[in-house]
Design a protein around this motif. Sequence first.
Motif, PDB file in Angstrom:
ATOM      1  N   TYR A   1       0.859  -1.179  -0.026  1.00 60.04           N
ATOM      2  CA  TYR A   1       0.038  -0.079   0.065  1.00 60.04           C
ATOM      3  C   TYR A   1       0.922   1.345   0.135  1.00 60.04           C
ATOM      4  CZ  TYR A   1      -2.499   4.042   2.175  1.00 60.04           C
ATOM      5  OH  TYR A   1      -2.698   5.296   2.345  1.00 60.04           O
ATOM      6  N   LEU A   2       1.916   1.436   0.746  1.00 54.76           N
ATOM      7  CA  LEU A   2       2.778   2.366   0.921  1.00 54.76           C
ATOM      8  C   LEU A   2       3.551   2.642  -0.439  1.00 54.76           C
ATOM      9  CD1 LEU A   2       4.699   2.017   4.341  1.00 54.76           C
ATOM     10  CD2 LEU A   2       2.664   3.358   3.755  1.00 54.76           C
ATOM     11  N   ALA A   3       3.953   1.872  -1.164  1.00 54.05           N
ATOM     12  CA  ALA A   3       4.506   1.916  -2.606  1.00 54.05           C
ATOM     13  C   ALA A   3       3.397   2.376  -3.534  1.00 54.05           C
ATOM     14  CB  ALA A   3       4.786   0.524  -2.931  1.00 54.05           C
ATOM     15  N   LEU A   4       2.164   2.052  -3.450  1.00 50.80           N
ATOM     16  CA  LEU A   4       1.087   2.462  -4.267  1.00 50.80           C
ATOM     17  C   LEU A   4       0.807   3.870  -4.208  1.00 50.80           C
ATOM     18  CD1 LEU A   4      -0.835   1.470  -6.590  1.00 50.80           C
ATOM     19  CD2 LEU A   4      -2.487   0.726  -4.943  1.00 50.80           C
ATOM     20  N   ASP A   5       0.719   4.378  -2.754  1.00 48.70           N
ATOM     21  CA  ASP A   5       0.272   5.609  -2.459  1.00 48.70           C
ATOM     22  C   ASP A   5       1.258   6.630  -2.904  1.00 48.70           C
ATOM     23  OD1 ASP A   5      -1.468   7.444  -0.593  1.00 48.70           O
ATOM     24  OD2 ASP A   5       0.639   7.867  -0.166  1.00 48.70           O
ATOM     25  N   LEU A   6       2.786   6.163  -2.918  1.00 47.84           N
ATOM     26  CA  LEU A   6       3.776   7.044  -3.037  1.00 47.84           C
ATOM     27  C   LEU A   6       3.616   7.279  -4.777  1.00 47.84           C
ATOM     28  CD1 LEU A   6       6.656   5.692  -1.126  1.00 47.84           C
ATOM     29  CD2 LEU A   6       5.684   8.054  -0.919  1.00 47.84           C
ATOM     30  N   ALA A   7       3.311   6.137  -5.494  1.00 49.43           N
ATOM     31  CA  ALA A   7       3.190   6.268  -7.001  1.00 49.43           C
ATOM     32  C   ALA A   7       2.217   7.094  -7.259  1.00 49.43           C
ATOM     33  CB  ALA A   7       3.026   4.773  -7.144  1.00 49.43           C
ATOM     34  N   LEU A   8       1.205   7.336  -6.548  1.00 51.84           N
ATOM     35  CA  LEU A   8      -0.262   8.212  -6.868  1.00 51.84           C
ATOM     36  C   LEU A   8       0.000   9.367  -6.295  1.00 51.84           C
ATOM     37  CD1 LEU A   8      -2.813   5.102  -6.595  1.00 51.84           C
ATOM     38  CD2 LEU A   8      -2.000   5.992  -8.435  1.00 51.84           C
ATOM     39  N   ARG A   9       0.765   9.826  -5.742  1.00 52.92           N
ATOM     40  CA  ARG A   9       0.998  11.172  -4.928  1.00 52.92           C
ATOM     41  C   ARG A   9       0.562  12.213  -6.044  1.00 52.92           C
ATOM     42  NH1 ARG A   9       4.893  11.873   0.137  1.00 52.92           N
ATOM     43  NH2 ARG A   9       3.677  10.790   1.432  1.00 52.92           N
ATOM     44  N   PRO A  10       0.896  11.923  -7.157  1.00 51.33           N
ATOM     45  CA  PRO A  10       0.766  13.241  -8.134  1.00 51.33           C
ATOM     46  C   PRO A  10      -0.766  13.504  -8.247  1.00 51.33           C
ATOM     47  CG  PRO A  10       2.495  12.044  -8.814  1.00 51.33           C
ATOM     48  CD  PRO A  10       1.936  11.148  -7.901  1.00 51.33           C
ATOM     49  N   TYR A  11      -1.750  12.655  -8.059  1.00 51.99           N
ATOM     50  CA  TYR A  11      -3.112  12.950  -8.006  1.00 51.99           C
ATOM     51  C   TYR A  11      -3.701  13.269  -6.977  1.00 51.99           C
ATOM     52  CZ  TYR A  11      -1.914  10.050 -12.160  1.00 51.99           C
ATOM     53  OH  TYR A  11      -1.607   9.805 -13.526  1.00 51.99           O
ATOM     54  N   ALA A  12      -2.965  13.836  -5.799  1.00 50.43           N
ATOM     55  CA  ALA A  12      -3.326  14.603  -4.434  1.00 50.43           C
ATOM     56  C   ALA A  12      -4.262  13.627  -3.939  1.00 50.43           C
ATOM     57  CB  ALA A  12      -4.062  15.663  -4.977  1.00 50.43           C
ATOM     58  N   ASN A  13      -5.400  14.001  -3.645  1.00 48.48           N
ATOM     59  CA  ASN A  13      -6.488  13.302  -2.553  1.00 48.48           C
ATOM     60  C   ASN A  13      -7.169  12.184  -3.464  1.00 48.48           C
ATOM     61  OD1 ASN A  13      -7.482  12.990  -0.053  1.00 48.48           O
ATOM     62  ND2 ASN A  13      -9.450  14.130  -0.404  1.00 48.48           N
TER      63      ASN A  13
END
Length: 422
Positions: free
Chosen positions: A380-392
Amino acid sequence: MLGQAAIPLVGVVDAAVIGRTGTAADLAGVALGASVISMVFWAFGFLRMGMSGMAAQALGRGDRDESRALLLRGLLLGFALGGGLLALSVPLQQAAFALLAGEPEVTRQAGHYATARFLGAPAALATYALTGWLIGLGRTRPALVLQLVLNLVNAAASIALVWGLGLGPFGAGLGTAIADWLALGVGLLLAGHVLGESLPATWRRLAPGTLTDRTALARIIRVNADIMARTLALLAMFTWFTNAGARLGAVELAANHVLLQFIAMAAFVLDAFAFTAESHVGQAVGARDHAAFRRAVRLTAEFSAVAGLMLALAFLALGQPLVALIATDPGVRAEAARMLPFAAAVPLLGMPSWLLDGVFIGATQGRALRNAAVAATLAYLALDLALRPYANLGAWSAFAASYLLRAGALSAHWPTLVRSLR
């Protein structure tokens, strides 16, 4: 299910009384403070989960003395650990808020809320053990009474302290702490009713050395240590998600907190079937009855799937009016409405992971729970970091996917569980 549905009302009441009387910073502070409390208190959630599996297996074996001893061990352990949390509340808060990226005013209000909640720590942790014992024995009516007392007292106290006395986030936290202590008192009376005698009489009835039996204590430590590691991994996941909102701003943090109340409602309702699985799976494991194990898993899975679908449809239909009821800030309402489809999807996505948790807890397969939770959290942490450019939007996408990651990780341990029963 009624008892479980009442549990998240604590958070809903706290959010509602602050959301309708305070600012976005006040509501965000309660969100951040509640996250800290969850992170700290539920690190000791093994007191409930480990207790239910071991109590159910003792019932399956017909070992009444061990069942009584488990209750007393759990209560003593919960009260001692809760007292330790209360004594260390200041440094624990400082460490937690240093990790969470809240705005200064949000952090200040979160500190007021968390300080008050820590006053109920000994009662809350002892109640975890008591609730787990009741669930393991399949005594769901006393567990329902216990939850109703907790929620009714919390609602009345929070309304009086926040709306009546204007104590803000501190009043919301203090109301919950008061409810924790009163609920523990009622819970001890309910335990005596289930036992058919007072707890002091139960203590005297046990053979000398029963509470300190080394084999029993070693098993408690082994099972609970694994479950604690599992709980810490999942708490890291939720804390990371809360921090994602705090990083984006007070409006996003407050909106996410409102939607998390929906997810809490879904989790606690669907956990009713998981708790049923804990009890029946635990009894089947204690009796070495593989047919009863298969039946318990099948029936709870069928009911969970139907309930998850109904909850998802209800959130889609009623989500926006419920958001408006909890929060008055226009920005918070708009952001919550934008992320509502993700919250509505969670009951369906999360149902398999919650049910599998119940099955593995009932079987006291702590190592599998630990390994699966750690693997899912890292993914999950890896996925969240990858999707950070999309904000919330990215934060919610990763959070929704985390439930599938948890279910997949636990499913990998399913063959080993089935072989152990045979």
